[in-house]
Scaffold this motif. Structure first.
Motif, PDB file in Angstrom:
ATOM      1  N   UNK A 109     -10.441  -1.769  43.992  1.00 31.24           N
ATOM      2  CA  UNK A 109      -9.792  -1.587  45.307  1.00 31.24           C
ATOM      3  C   UNK A 109     -10.095  -2.768  46.232  1.00 31.24           C
ATOM      4  N   UNK A 110     -11.374  -3.178  46.270  1.00 32.02           N
ATOM      5  CA  UNK A 110     -11.773  -4.320  47.109  1.00 32.02           C
ATOM      6  C   UNK A 110     -11.022  -5.576  46.691  1.00 32.02           C
ATOM      7  N   UNK A 111     -10.945  -5.814  45.397  1.00 33.75           N
ATOM      8  CA  UNK A 111     -10.258  -7.007  44.881  1.00 33.75           C
ATOM      9  C   UNK A 111      -8.801  -7.006  45.327  1.00 33.75           C
ATOM     10  N   UNK A 112      -8.126  -5.865  45.181  1.00 33.75           N
ATOM     11  CA  UNK A 112      -6.718  -5.790  45.600  1.00 33.75           C
ATOM     12  C   UNK A 112      -6.557  -6.040  47.090  1.00 33.75           C
ATOM     13  N   UNK A 113      -7.434  -5.458  47.891  1.00 31.88           N
ATOM     14  CA  UNK A 113      -7.339  -5.626  49.341  1.00 31.88           C
ATOM     15  C   UNK A 113      -7.600  -7.081  49.741  1.00 31.88           C
ATOM     16  N   UNK A 114      -8.635  -7.675  49.183  1.00 35.62           N
ATOM     17  CA  UNK A 114      -8.960  -9.069  49.513  1.00 35.62           C
ATOM     18  C   UNK A 114      -7.857 -10.011  49.042  1.00 35.62           C
ATOM     19  N   UNK A 115      -7.313  -9.740  47.858  1.00 38.28           N
ATOM     20  CA  UNK A 115      -6.247 -10.582  47.331  1.00 38.28           C
ATOM     21  C   UNK A 115      -5.021 -10.516  48.223  1.00 38.28           C
ATOM     22  N   UNK A 116      -4.679  -9.292  48.639  1.00 33.08           N
ATOM     23  CA  UNK A 116      -3.509  -9.080  49.502  1.00 33.08           C
ATOM     24  C   UNK A 116      -3.684  -9.797  50.847  1.00 33.08           C
ATOM     25  N   UNK A 117      -4.896  -9.761  51.391  1.00 37.50           N
ATOM     26  CA  UNK A 117      -5.165 -10.377  52.689  1.00 37.50           C
ATOM     27  C   UNK A 117      -5.407 -11.886  52.589  1.00 37.50           C
ATOM     28  N   UNK A 118      -5.748 -12.350  51.407  1.00 32.60           N
ATOM     29  CA  UNK A 118      -6.124 -13.757  51.223  1.00 32.60           C
ATOM     30  C   UNK A 118      -4.935 -14.680  51.123  1.00 32.60           C
ATOM     31  N   UNK A 119      -5.238 -15.944  51.019  1.00 30.98           N
ATOM     32  CA  UNK A 119      -4.198 -16.955  50.908  1.00 30.98           C
ATOM     33  C   UNK A 119      -4.284 -17.685  49.585  1.00 30.98           C
ATOM     34  N   UNK A 120      -3.858 -18.934  49.611  1.00 23.91           N
ATOM     35  CA  UNK A 120      -3.830 -19.778  48.433  1.00 23.91           C
ATOM     36  C   UNK A 120      -5.234 -19.892  47.825  1.00 23.91           C
ATOM     37  N   UNK A 121      -5.339 -19.754  46.498  1.00 24.82           N
ATOM     38  CA  UNK A 121      -6.616 -19.882  45.816  1.00 24.82           C
ATOM     39  C   UNK A 121      -7.470 -18.636  45.825  1.00 24.82           C
ATOM     40  N   UNK A 122      -6.923 -17.524  46.304  1.00 26.93           N
ATOM     41  CA  UNK A 122      -7.714 -16.300  46.407  1.00 26.93           C
ATOM     42  C   UNK A 122      -8.118 -15.771  45.031  1.00 26.93           C
ATOM     43  N   UNK A 123      -7.271 -15.920  44.023  1.00 30.73           N
ATOM     44  CA  UNK A 123      -7.617 -15.459  42.673  1.00 30.73           C
ATOM     45  C   UNK A 123      -8.872 -16.154  42.163  1.00 30.73           C
ATOM     46  N   UNK A 124      -8.951 -17.460  42.352  1.00 32.51           N
ATOM     47  CA  UNK A 124     -10.122 -18.228  41.925  1.00 32.51           C
ATOM     48  C   UNK A 124     -11.354 -17.809  42.708  1.00 32.51           C
ATOM     49  N   UNK A 125     -11.194 -17.639  44.028  1.00 37.72           N
ATOM     50  CA  UNK A 125     -12.332 -17.236  44.870  1.00 37.72           C
ATOM     51  C   UNK A 125     -12.869 -15.867  44.455  1.00 37.72           C
ATOM     52  N   UNK A 126     -11.973 -14.924  44.209  1.00 36.20           N
ATOM     53  CA  UNK A 126     -12.397 -13.587  43.790  1.00 36.20           C
ATOM     54  C   UNK A 126     -13.027 -13.621  42.400  1.00 36.20           C
ATOM     55  N   UNK A 127     -12.497 -14.471  41.545  1.00 36.16           N
ATOM     56  CA  UNK A 127     -13.060 -14.627  40.211  1.00 36.16           C
ATOM     57  C   UNK A 127     -14.519 -15.060  40.290  1.00 36.16           C
ATOM     58  N   UNK A 128     -14.802 -16.011  41.173  1.00 33.05           N
ATOM     59  CA  UNK A 128     -16.174 -16.477  41.359  1.00 33.05           C
ATOM     60  C   UNK A 128     -17.040 -15.395  42.018  1.00 33.05           C
ATOM     61  N   UNK A 129     -16.488 -14.721  43.006  1.00 32.13           N
ATOM     62  CA  UNK A 129     -17.248 -13.697  43.731  1.00 32.13           C
ATOM     63  C   UNK A 129     -17.662 -12.539  42.824  1.00 32.13           C
ATOM     64  N   UNK A 130     -16.738 -12.091  41.962  1.00 31.54           N
ATOM     65  CA  UNK A 130     -17.015 -10.942  41.107  1.00 31.54           C
ATOM     66  C   UNK A 130     -17.474 -11.340  39.694  1.00 31.54           C
ATOM     67  N   UNK A 131     -17.544 -12.648  39.456  1.00 31.19           N
ATOM     68  CA  UNK A 131     -18.011 -13.178  38.175  1.00 31.19           C
ATOM     69  C   UNK A 131     -17.165 -12.660  36.999  1.00 31.19           C
ATOM     70  N   UNK A 132     -15.843 -12.714  37.186  1.00 32.17           N
ATOM     71  CA  UNK A 132     -14.922 -12.340  36.118  1.00 32.17           C
ATOM     72  C   UNK A 132     -13.810 -13.374  36.035  1.00 32.17           C
TER      73      UNK A 132
END
Length: 154
Positions: A109-132
């Motif tokens: 749920x957090x990932x979806x919310x952050x991705x929706x609110x984020x901008x360019x490069x959010x997938x990479x940032x979340x990947x690093x944050x959640x280590x996946x």
């Protein structure tokens, strides 16, 4: 009319590399996704596919069911010993999972919310944050994973 330059030889291509361990790292042009690129026979191509064609005598193409892959996973490596041609059917499809890491429903749920609110490069940032893997992030956000999970709004 401009003359078309003859095709590069394997030796000429490999002379534009720098050694890093067993890898031969391309020092020429690069695609925005990080792949080594060059002009061969009047068209832009990935260097590893040109090397594969020169090395094996076969031009890999999705139309003939073949793909070029590397044994080292370095996008800029063009070492002929690392480049192999595989049948498309033999290449394992991407799996959306986390090695030794389970994402909870709350994290999804957090990932979806952050991705929706984020901008360019959010997938990479979340990947690093959640280590996946970032592909796992995109699978979560596009409901390919955790599709049974209700939206936070309902």
């Amino acid at each position: 009319m401009a003359h078309k330059r003859p095709a590069y030889t394997l030796r000429e291509i490999l002379s534009r590399t720098k050694r890093e361990g067993d890898c031969m790292i391309w020092q020429g042009g690069k695609h925005r996704q990080g792949y080594a690129m060059m002009r061969q026979d009047g068209e832009m191509r990935t260097v590893h596919s040109v090397v594969a064609e020169l090395q094996y005598g076969e031009r890999p193409s999705k139309h003939n069911g073949t793909r070029v892959t590397r044994t080292c996973k370095n996008k800029l490596c063009i070492n002929p010993d690392h480049i192999v041609i595989k049948r498309t059917s033999d290449i394992k499809r991407r799996r959306y999972h986390c090695k030794n890491r389970k994402i909870t429903q709350e994290q999804a749920r957090e990932i979806r919310a952050k991705f929706k609110a984020g901008g360019w490069g959010m997938g990479r940032k979340l990947s690093e944050e959640y280590n996946i893997n970032k592909h796992t992030i995109y699978a979560i956000c596009s409901n390919k994973l955790y599709k049974e999970l209700p939206d936070e709004n309902g």
